[in-house]
Design a protein around this motif. Structure first.
Motif, PDB file in Angstrom:
ATOM      1  N   LYS A 155       0.839  -1.200   0.000  1.00  0.00           N
ATOM      2  CA  LYS A 155       0.000   0.000   0.000  1.00  0.00           C
ATOM      3  C   LYS A 155       0.874   1.250   0.000  1.00  0.00           C
ATOM      4  O   LYS A 155       0.591   2.218  -0.709  1.00  0.00           O
ATOM      5  CB  LYS A 155      -0.919  -0.008   1.223  1.00  0.00           C
ATOM      6  CG  LYS A 155      -1.915   1.143   1.246  1.00  0.00           C
ATOM      7  CD  LYS A 155      -2.863   1.016   2.408  1.00  0.00           C
ATOM      8  CE  LYS A 155      -3.879   2.161   2.422  1.00  0.00           C
ATOM      9  NZ  LYS A 155      -4.813   2.066   3.547  1.00  0.00           N
ATOM     10  N   SER A 158       2.313   1.782  -3.418  1.00  0.00           N
ATOM     11  CA  SER A 158       1.295   2.297  -4.332  1.00  0.00           C
ATOM     12  C   SER A 158       1.107   3.794  -4.130  1.00  0.00           C
ATOM     13  O   SER A 158       1.002   4.556  -5.093  1.00  0.00           O
ATOM     14  CB  SER A 158      -0.035   1.570  -4.106  1.00  0.00           C
ATOM     15  OG  SER A 158       0.065   0.213  -4.432  1.00  0.00           O
ATOM     16  N   ALA A 184      -0.268   6.429 -16.479  1.00  0.00           N
ATOM     17  CA  ALA A 184      -0.416   5.035 -16.072  1.00  0.00           C
ATOM     18  C   ALA A 184       0.714   4.180 -16.642  1.00  0.00           C
ATOM     19  O   ALA A 184       1.261   3.309 -15.951  1.00  0.00           O
ATOM     20  CB  ALA A 184      -1.770   4.497 -16.526  1.00  0.00           C
ATOM     21  N   ILE A 189       1.336   0.522 -14.484  1.00  0.00           N
ATOM     22  CA  ILE A 189       0.091  -0.098 -14.038  1.00  0.00           C
ATOM     23  C   ILE A 189      -0.991   0.205 -15.075  1.00  0.00           C
ATOM     24  O   ILE A 189      -0.825   1.084 -15.921  1.00  0.00           O
ATOM     25  CB  ILE A 189      -0.362   0.403 -12.639  1.00  0.00           C
ATOM     26  CG1 ILE A 189      -0.504   1.933 -12.635  1.00  0.00           C
ATOM     27  CG2 ILE A 189       0.596  -0.060 -11.563  1.00  0.00           C
ATOM     28  CD1 ILE A 189      -0.980   2.489 -11.303  1.00  0.00           C
ATOM     29  N   SER A 190      -2.099  -0.516 -14.996  1.00  0.00           N
ATOM     30  CA  SER A 190      -3.178  -0.293 -15.952  1.00  0.00           C
ATOM     31  C   SER A 190      -3.807   1.076 -15.718  1.00  0.00           C
ATOM     32  O   SER A 190      -3.765   1.627 -14.608  1.00  0.00           O
ATOM     33  CB  SER A 190      -4.245  -1.379 -15.829  1.00  0.00           C
ATOM     34  OG  SER A 190      -4.979  -1.219 -14.636  1.00  0.00           O
ATOM     35  N   ALA A 192      -6.974   1.827 -15.609  1.00  0.00           N
ATOM     36  CA  ALA A 192      -8.093   1.727 -14.654  1.00  0.00           C
ATOM     37  C   ALA A 192      -7.579   1.705 -13.217  1.00  0.00           C
ATOM     38  O   ALA A 192      -8.137   2.374 -12.329  1.00  0.00           O
ATOM     39  CB  ALA A 192      -8.913   0.470 -14.945  1.00  0.00           C
ATOM     40  N   HIS A 193      -6.501   0.930 -12.998  1.00  0.00           N
ATOM     41  CA  HIS A 193      -5.922   0.852 -11.652  1.00  0.00           C
ATOM     42  C   HIS A 193      -5.339   2.198 -11.241  1.00  0.00           C
ATOM     43  O   HIS A 193      -5.490   2.632 -10.087  1.00  0.00           O
ATOM     44  CB  HIS A 193      -4.849  -0.242 -11.624  1.00  0.00           C
ATOM     45  CG  HIS A 193      -4.324  -0.545 -10.255  1.00  0.00           C
ATOM     46  ND1 HIS A 193      -5.128  -0.600  -9.143  1.00  0.00           N
ATOM     47  CD2 HIS A 193      -3.050  -0.814  -9.822  1.00  0.00           C
ATOM     48  CE1 HIS A 193      -4.390  -0.886  -8.075  1.00  0.00           C
ATOM     49  NE2 HIS A 193      -3.136  -1.008  -8.468  1.00  0.00           N
ATOM     50  N   ASN A 196      -8.167   4.521 -10.222  1.00  0.00           N
ATOM     51  CA  ASN A 196      -8.717   4.145  -8.911  1.00  0.00           C
ATOM     52  C   ASN A 196      -7.790   4.572  -7.778  1.00  0.00           C
ATOM     53  O   ASN A 196      -8.243   5.100  -6.757  1.00  0.00           O
ATOM     54  CB  ASN A 196      -8.964   2.642  -8.851  1.00  0.00           C
ATOM     55  CG  ASN A 196     -10.141   2.210  -9.699  1.00  0.00           C
ATOM     56  OD1 ASN A 196     -11.042   3.007  -9.978  1.00  0.00           O
ATOM     57  ND2 ASN A 196     -10.152   0.953 -10.124  1.00  0.00           N
ATOM     58  N   LEU A 197      -6.481   4.320  -7.943  1.00  0.00           N
ATOM     59  CA  LEU A 197      -5.517   4.687  -6.902  1.00  0.00           C
ATOM     60  C   LEU A 197      -5.464   6.201  -6.709  1.00  0.00           C
ATOM     61  O   LEU A 197      -5.456   6.695  -5.574  1.00  0.00           O
ATOM     62  CB  LEU A 197      -4.128   4.158  -7.252  1.00  0.00           C
ATOM     63  CG  LEU A 197      -3.883   2.655  -7.078  1.00  0.00           C
ATOM     64  CD1 LEU A 197      -2.488   2.283  -7.577  1.00  0.00           C
ATOM     65  CD2 LEU A 197      -4.040   2.242  -5.612  1.00  0.00           C
ATOM     66  N   THR A 200      -8.453   7.353  -4.891  1.00  0.00           N
ATOM     67  CA  THR A 200      -8.399   6.904  -3.494  1.00  0.00           C
ATOM     68  C   THR A 200      -7.545   7.840  -2.650  1.00  0.00           C
ATOM     69  O   THR A 200      -7.939   8.229  -1.537  1.00  0.00           O
ATOM     70  CB  THR A 200      -7.818   5.479  -3.415  1.00  0.00           C
ATOM     71  OG1 THR A 200      -8.696   4.581  -4.091  1.00  0.00           O
ATOM     72  CG2 THR A 200      -7.667   5.025  -1.967  1.00  0.00           C
TER      73      THR A 200
END
Length: 265
Positions: A155, A158, A184, A189-190, A192-193, A196-197, A200
């Motif tokens: 985490k 990330s 990205a 990383i993708s 979409a990921h 999202n990150l 967040t």
């Protein structure tokens, strides 16, 4: 002297001392000025508490957390709830080096509680066979702690990746080729990921953040009457003046020209 981090080492358990179920009632402070008599893994079954250590660090624990308390550690407990309950296992690691007390949040809290309950039941029925099983369960707890630490590390990594991406946006917003897909790809990383990150950690989508940074930069340039609006737009990363005007109006509800006139002149 630095303290050993148990999740970063491969330690062996030398001796099991006891397994106890404990409940403390009413909010109060409990100092341990002489240091712990042993190492201990503690699973919190109810309530919350602050632990403050002689080394100057502290942490708060809640139901479902596991604490590691080191042999000889000096600390004060400040119970924050009317009841504070736990199952704890006192034992000794084989390392003579002072170890750092830590709190861990298990990946699967219910599974961790079941493991501690099993350890408690086994310890209450001592036998030669149970001793081996108790030791096995205690190593299982050590494994749960290590996995919890791995999750926290991932985490943290990330978050570092996303922080670097945000810093890149702040420095390169004027690049018209700057895009979420490129960011990205840079982060490996993708898309979409990545989206999202970013949402967040910063509570805003990466595309909205890029737009916000560019609009703010344009507003700074618009303070100077000798810089044309088109130049304000291109220097801020917008591909054209009409596109800049459309985006600006969505954000500030007025055209850039009117905003500039009312705000600065």
């Amino acid at each position: 002297m630095s303290e050993l981090i148990i999740t970063e080492e491969k330690l062996y358990i030398k001796e099991i001392v006891s397994v106890v179920r404990s409940t403390l009632q009413f909010s109060r402070k409990c100092p341990y000025p002489n240091g712990r008599h042993s190492d201990s893994f503690v699973y919190i079954t109810e309530g919350s508490c602050n632990y403050s250590f002689e080394g100057g660090y502290s942490f708060k624990v809640n139901k479902g957390d596991i604490i590691f308390l080191s042999h000889n550690s000096v600390y004060t407990m400040e119970i924050l709830t009317n009841r504070y309950s736990s199952i704890f296992c006192d034992f000794y690691f084989d390392s003579p080096i002072q170890r750092k007390c830590q709190v861990f949040t298990p990946v699967q809290s219910l599974n961790a509680e079941n493991v501690f309950e099993r350890l408690y039941r086994l310890y209450r029925s001592p036998s030669a066979a149970n001793f081996c099983e108790i030791l096995s369960v205690l190593y299982n707890i050590y494994g749960i702690v290590k996995k919890s630490s791995d999750k926290s590390t991932k985490k943290s990594l990330s978050k570092l990746v996303i922080e670097n991406a945000k810093d890149y946006i702040d420095e390169h917003y004027s690049d018209i080729n700057l895009s979420v897909s490129n960011l990205a790809e840079m982060c490996n990383i993708s898309e979409a990921h990545f989206r999202n990150l970013f949402k967040t950690y910063y509570d805003i989508s990466p595309s909205s953040y890029i737009t916000t940074v560019r609009i703010n930069a344009a507003c700074e340039l618009m303070k100077y009457p000798f810089i044309p609006l088109e130049e304000c737009a291109t220097q801020s990363g917008f591909t054209s003046l009409p596109y800049f005007c459309r985006v600006f109006k969505k954000v500030h509800f007025v055209s850039p020209a009117k905003y500039r006139k009312e705000k600065f002149f």
